[in-house]
Design a protein around this motif. Structure first.
Motif, PDB file in Angstrom:
ATOM      1  N   ASP A  49       0.757  -1.240  -0.259  1.00  0.00           N
ATOM      2  CA  ASP A  49       0.730   0.336   0.453  1.00  0.00           C
ATOM      3  C   ASP A  49       0.769   1.332  -0.148  1.00  0.00           C
ATOM      4  O   ASP A  49       1.354   1.649   1.327  1.00  0.00           O
ATOM      5  CB  ASP A  49      -1.201   0.033   1.142  1.00  0.00           C
ATOM      6  CG  ASP A  49      -1.589   1.092   1.049  1.00  0.00           C
ATOM      7  OD1 ASP A  49      -2.264   1.172   0.150  1.00  0.00           O
ATOM      8  OD2 ASP A  49      -1.840   1.672   2.294  1.00  0.00           O
ATOM      9  N   LEU A  50       0.919   2.013  -0.712  1.00  0.00           N
ATOM     10  CA  LEU A  50       1.620   3.412  -1.592  1.00  0.00           C
ATOM     11  C   LEU A  50       0.638   4.372  -1.223  1.00  0.00           C
ATOM     12  O   LEU A  50      -0.514   4.712  -1.188  1.00  0.00           O
ATOM     13  CB  LEU A  50       2.283   2.913  -2.829  1.00  0.00           C
ATOM     14  CG  LEU A  50       3.635   1.693  -2.680  1.00  0.00           C
ATOM     15  CD1 LEU A  50       3.533   1.777  -4.766  1.00  0.00           C
ATOM     16  CD2 LEU A  50       4.319   2.000  -2.381  1.00  0.00           C
ATOM     17  N   PHE A  51       1.546   4.968  -0.553  1.00  0.00           N
ATOM     18  CA  PHE A  51       1.199   6.303   0.385  1.00  0.00           C
ATOM     19  C   PHE A  51      -0.321   5.990   0.723  1.00  0.00           C
ATOM     20  O   PHE A  51      -1.450   6.373   0.471  1.00  0.00           O
ATOM     21  CB  PHE A  51      -0.153   7.595  -0.825  1.00  0.00           C
ATOM     22  CG  PHE A  51       1.178   7.703  -1.868  1.00  0.00           C
ATOM     23  CD1 PHE A  51       2.667   9.068  -2.694  1.00  0.00           C
ATOM     24  CD2 PHE A  51       1.484   7.327  -2.912  1.00  0.00           C
ATOM     25  CE1 PHE A  51       3.283   9.187  -2.850  1.00  0.00           C
ATOM     26  CE2 PHE A  51       2.411   7.044  -4.427  1.00  0.00           C
ATOM     27  CZ  PHE A  51       3.056   8.588  -4.336  1.00  0.00           C
ATOM     28  N   SER A  52       0.187   5.380   2.060  1.00  0.00           N
ATOM     29  CA  SER A  52      -0.723   5.391   2.736  1.00  0.00           C
ATOM     30  C   SER A  52      -1.558   5.657   3.702  1.00  0.00           C
ATOM     31  O   SER A  52      -2.698   5.107   4.070  1.00  0.00           O
ATOM     32  CB  SER A  52      -0.665   3.865   3.635  1.00  0.00           C
ATOM     33  OG  SER A  52       0.602   3.011   3.295  1.00  0.00           O
ATOM     34  N   GLY A  53      -1.630   6.580   3.778  1.00  0.00           N
ATOM     35  CA  GLY A  53      -2.759   8.203   4.398  1.00  0.00           C
ATOM     36  C   GLY A  53      -2.779   8.096   5.730  1.00  0.00           C
ATOM     37  O   GLY A  53      -1.881   7.559   6.234  1.00  0.00           O
ATOM     38  N   THR A  54      -4.180   7.212   5.711  1.00  0.00           N
ATOM     39  CA  THR A  54      -4.542   6.789   6.801  1.00  0.00           C
ATOM     40  C   THR A  54      -4.720   5.495   7.240  1.00  0.00           C
ATOM     41  O   THR A  54      -4.710   5.309   8.163  1.00  0.00           O
ATOM     42  CB  THR A  54      -6.064   7.416   7.409  1.00  0.00           C
ATOM     43  OG1 THR A  54      -6.901   6.225   6.491  1.00  0.00           O
ATOM     44  CG2 THR A  54      -7.036   8.895   7.187  1.00  0.00           C
ATOM     45  N   ALA A 117      -2.226   2.590  -4.647  1.00  0.00           N
ATOM     46  CA  ALA A 117      -1.730   3.128  -4.575  1.00  0.00           C
ATOM     47  C   ALA A 117      -1.772   4.814  -4.960  1.00  0.00           C
ATOM     48  O   ALA A 117      -3.416   4.779  -6.101  1.00  0.00           O
ATOM     49  CB  ALA A 117      -0.402   3.797  -5.730  1.00  0.00           C
ATOM     50  N   ASP A 118      -2.567   5.580  -3.731  1.00  0.00           N
ATOM     51  CA  ASP A 118      -3.289   6.693  -3.525  1.00  0.00           C
ATOM     52  C   ASP A 118      -1.937   7.552  -3.219  1.00  0.00           C
ATOM     53  O   ASP A 118      -1.697   8.552  -2.197  1.00  0.00           O
ATOM     54  CB  ASP A 118      -4.163   6.404  -2.273  1.00  0.00           C
ATOM     55  CG  ASP A 118      -5.445   7.590  -2.495  1.00  0.00           C
ATOM     56  OD1 ASP A 118      -5.238   8.065  -3.145  1.00  0.00           O
ATOM     57  OD2 ASP A 118      -5.995   7.520  -1.641  1.00  0.00           O
ATOM     58  N   PRO A 119      -1.803   8.709  -4.621  1.00  0.00           N
ATOM     59  CA  PRO A 119      -0.625   9.660  -4.289  1.00  0.00           C
ATOM     60  C   PRO A 119      -1.824  10.708  -3.923  1.00  0.00           C
ATOM     61  O   PRO A 119      -2.856  10.860  -4.563  1.00  0.00           O
ATOM     62  CB  PRO A 119       0.348   9.795  -4.671  1.00  0.00           C
ATOM     63  CG  PRO A 119      -0.808   9.403  -6.311  1.00  0.00           C
ATOM     64  CD  PRO A 119      -1.752   7.262  -5.814  1.00  0.00           C
ATOM     65  N   PRO A 120      -1.681  12.126  -3.534  1.00  0.00           N
ATOM     66  CA  PRO A 120      -2.083  13.007  -3.660  1.00  0.00           C
ATOM     67  C   PRO A 120      -2.122  13.543  -4.716  1.00  0.00           C
ATOM     68  O   PRO A 120      -1.642  13.432  -5.682  1.00  0.00           O
ATOM     69  CB  PRO A 120      -1.264  14.080  -2.913  1.00  0.00           C
ATOM     70  CG  PRO A 120       0.138  13.411  -2.087  1.00  0.00           C
ATOM     71  CD  PRO A 120       0.288  11.457  -2.361  1.00  0.00           C
ATOM     72  N   TYR A 121      -3.335  13.856  -5.136  1.00  0.00           N
ATOM     73  CA  TYR A 121      -3.629  12.990  -6.630  1.00  0.00           C
ATOM     74  C   TYR A 121      -3.485  15.253  -8.322  1.00  0.00           C
ATOM     75  O   TYR A 121      -3.032  15.358  -8.745  1.00  0.00           O
ATOM     76  CB  TYR A 121      -5.629  14.369  -6.571  1.00  0.00           C
ATOM     77  CG  TYR A 121      -6.192  13.004  -6.537  1.00  0.00           C
ATOM     78  CD1 TYR A 121      -5.421  12.153  -6.309  1.00  0.00           C
ATOM     79  CD2 TYR A 121      -7.886  13.674  -6.624  1.00  0.00           C
ATOM     80  CE1 TYR A 121      -7.129  10.725  -6.127  1.00  0.00           C
ATOM     81  CE2 TYR A 121      -8.496  12.637  -6.398  1.00  0.00           C
ATOM     82  CZ  TYR A 121      -8.168  11.077  -6.080  1.00  0.00           C
ATOM     83  OH  TYR A 121      -8.927  10.266  -5.731  1.00  0.00           O
ATOM     84  N   ALA A 122      -2.406  16.387  -6.400  1.00  0.00           N
ATOM     85  CA  ALA A 122      -2.329  17.422  -7.149  1.00  0.00           C
ATOM     86  C   ALA A 122      -0.205  16.819  -6.968  1.00  0.00           C
ATOM     87  O   ALA A 122       0.527  17.475  -7.542  1.00  0.00           O
ATOM     88  CB  ALA A 122      -1.764  18.638  -6.212  1.00  0.00           C
ATOM     89  N   LEU A 123      -0.066  15.993  -6.875  1.00  0.00           N
ATOM     90  CA  LEU A 123       0.829  15.030  -6.763  1.00  0.00           C
ATOM     91  C   LEU A 123       2.344  15.615  -8.250  1.00  0.00           C
ATOM     92  O   LEU A 123       1.329  15.090  -9.639  1.00  0.00           O
ATOM     93  CB  LEU A 123       1.654  13.527  -6.982  1.00  0.00           C
ATOM     94  CG  LEU A 123       2.959  13.609  -6.772  1.00  0.00           C
ATOM     95  CD1 LEU A 123       4.179  13.132  -5.146  1.00  0.00           C
ATOM     96  CD2 LEU A 123       3.189  11.320  -6.152  1.00  0.00           C
ATOM     97  N   PRO A 124       3.271  16.146  -8.690  1.00  0.00           N
ATOM     98  CA  PRO A 124       3.787  16.584  -9.981  1.00  0.00           C
ATOM     99  C   PRO A 124       3.437  15.147 -10.743  1.00  0.00           C
ATOM    100  O   PRO A 124       3.678  15.412 -11.579  1.00  0.00           O
ATOM    101  CB  PRO A 124       4.984  17.232  -9.522  1.00  0.00           C
ATOM    102  CG  PRO A 124       5.051  17.916  -8.150  1.00  0.00           C
ATOM    103  CD  PRO A 124       3.754  17.482  -7.562  1.00  0.00           C
ATOM    104  N   GLU A 125       4.538  14.334  -9.880  1.00  0.00           N
ATOM    105  CA  GLU A 125       5.250  12.851 -10.148  1.00  0.00           C
ATOM    106  C   GLU A 125       3.429  11.734 -10.826  1.00  0.00           C
ATOM    107  O   GLU A 125       4.301  10.674 -10.858  1.00  0.00           O
ATOM    108  CB  GLU A 125       6.178  12.067  -9.374  1.00  0.00           C
ATOM    109  CG  GLU A 125       7.486  13.056  -9.216  1.00  0.00           C
ATOM    110  CD  GLU A 125       7.441  13.690  -7.973  1.00  0.00           C
ATOM    111  OE1 GLU A 125       8.156  14.058  -8.019  1.00  0.00           O
ATOM    112  OE2 GLU A 125       6.370  14.302  -7.464  1.00  0.00           O
ATOM    113  N   LEU A 126       3.076  12.029 -10.247  1.00  0.00           N
ATOM    114  CA  LEU A 126       1.008  11.161 -10.525  1.00  0.00           C
ATOM    115  C   LEU A 126       1.583  10.908 -11.632  1.00  0.00           C
ATOM    116  O   LEU A 126       1.119   9.065 -12.142  1.00  0.00           O
ATOM    117  CB  LEU A 126       0.160  12.255 -10.292  1.00  0.00           C
ATOM    118  CG  LEU A 126      -1.228  11.358  -9.698  1.00  0.00           C
ATOM    119  CD1 LEU A 126      -2.024  11.295  -9.234  1.00  0.00           C
ATOM    120  CD2 LEU A 126      -1.571  10.778 -10.869  1.00  0.00           C
TER     121      LEU A 126
END
Length: 185
Positions: A49-54, A117-126
């Motif tokens: 689980d990448l960019f696990s957040g909570t 994977a749930d990266p921040p939607y604004a992540l430039p590398e998304l």
């Protein structure tokens, strides 16, 4: 945040109001896991689980019987919250790592049955993430990778793309490195 099904079904965890992370909604989480039932059996799977957040997805994966889950989150407070939730469940099936996802991907030599994977939607590398994860060989043969992203992204041209699902403002692209069916020469 609640666990939808499995051995910890119905368990609730209160997310601190100071958190920046937006957990995947229960509606979206339940629907994407229903779709995944047609692709993979999570029982005894090895998951990432990448960019696990909570930690919502990691906890769901453990509850659904994954043999082991690696949860990668860079934020110190979020990482501590994930560890706290795992301690409350009393499970040792999830390893919560605090670190940069891109560094983890580049240094990881393990393969997984399932990656989320749930990266921040604004992540430039998304936009680069699906290709990076698939090219690094992190998926086992016939493994499944689910990528959560905003509505303005399309990954249909990425090799291994299977399908796209949208639930409200939450979008998922599903990928696999499935072995081609026996082709006659």
């Amino acid at each position: 945040m609640r666990i939808i099904t499995g051995i910890y079904k119905g368990r609730h965890f209160d997310i601190p109001r100071t958190f920046k992370a937006r957990p995947t909604t229960d509606f979206a989480k339940e629907n994407i896991f229903n779709v995944l039932n047609g692709y993979i059996d999570l029982e005894d799977a090895i998951a990432l689980d990448l960019f696990s957040g909570t930690g919502s997805i990691s906890l769901e994966l453990v509850s659904r019987g994954c043999q082991s889950v690696i949860s990668v989150e860079a934020d110190r407070d979020h990482h501590a919250f994930i560890k706290q939730c795992l301690k409350k469940l009393g499970t040792d099936r999830c390893i919560a790592l605090r670190g940069d996802v891109f560094r983890f991907i580049k240094s990881c030599h393990q393969q997984f049955d399932f990656i989320f994977a749930d990266p921040p939607y604004a992540l430039p590398e998304l936009p680069t993430l699906p290709k990076l994860i698939l090219e690094r060989g992190l998926l086992k043969p016939n493994g499944i990778f689910v990528f959560e992203h905003g509505k303005n992204n399309s990954f249909e041209d990425v090799p291994g793309f299977i399908e796209h699902r949208a639930y409200g403002s939450v979008n998922f692209s599903i990928f696999s490195n499935r072995e081609p069916e026996g082709e006659d020469e």
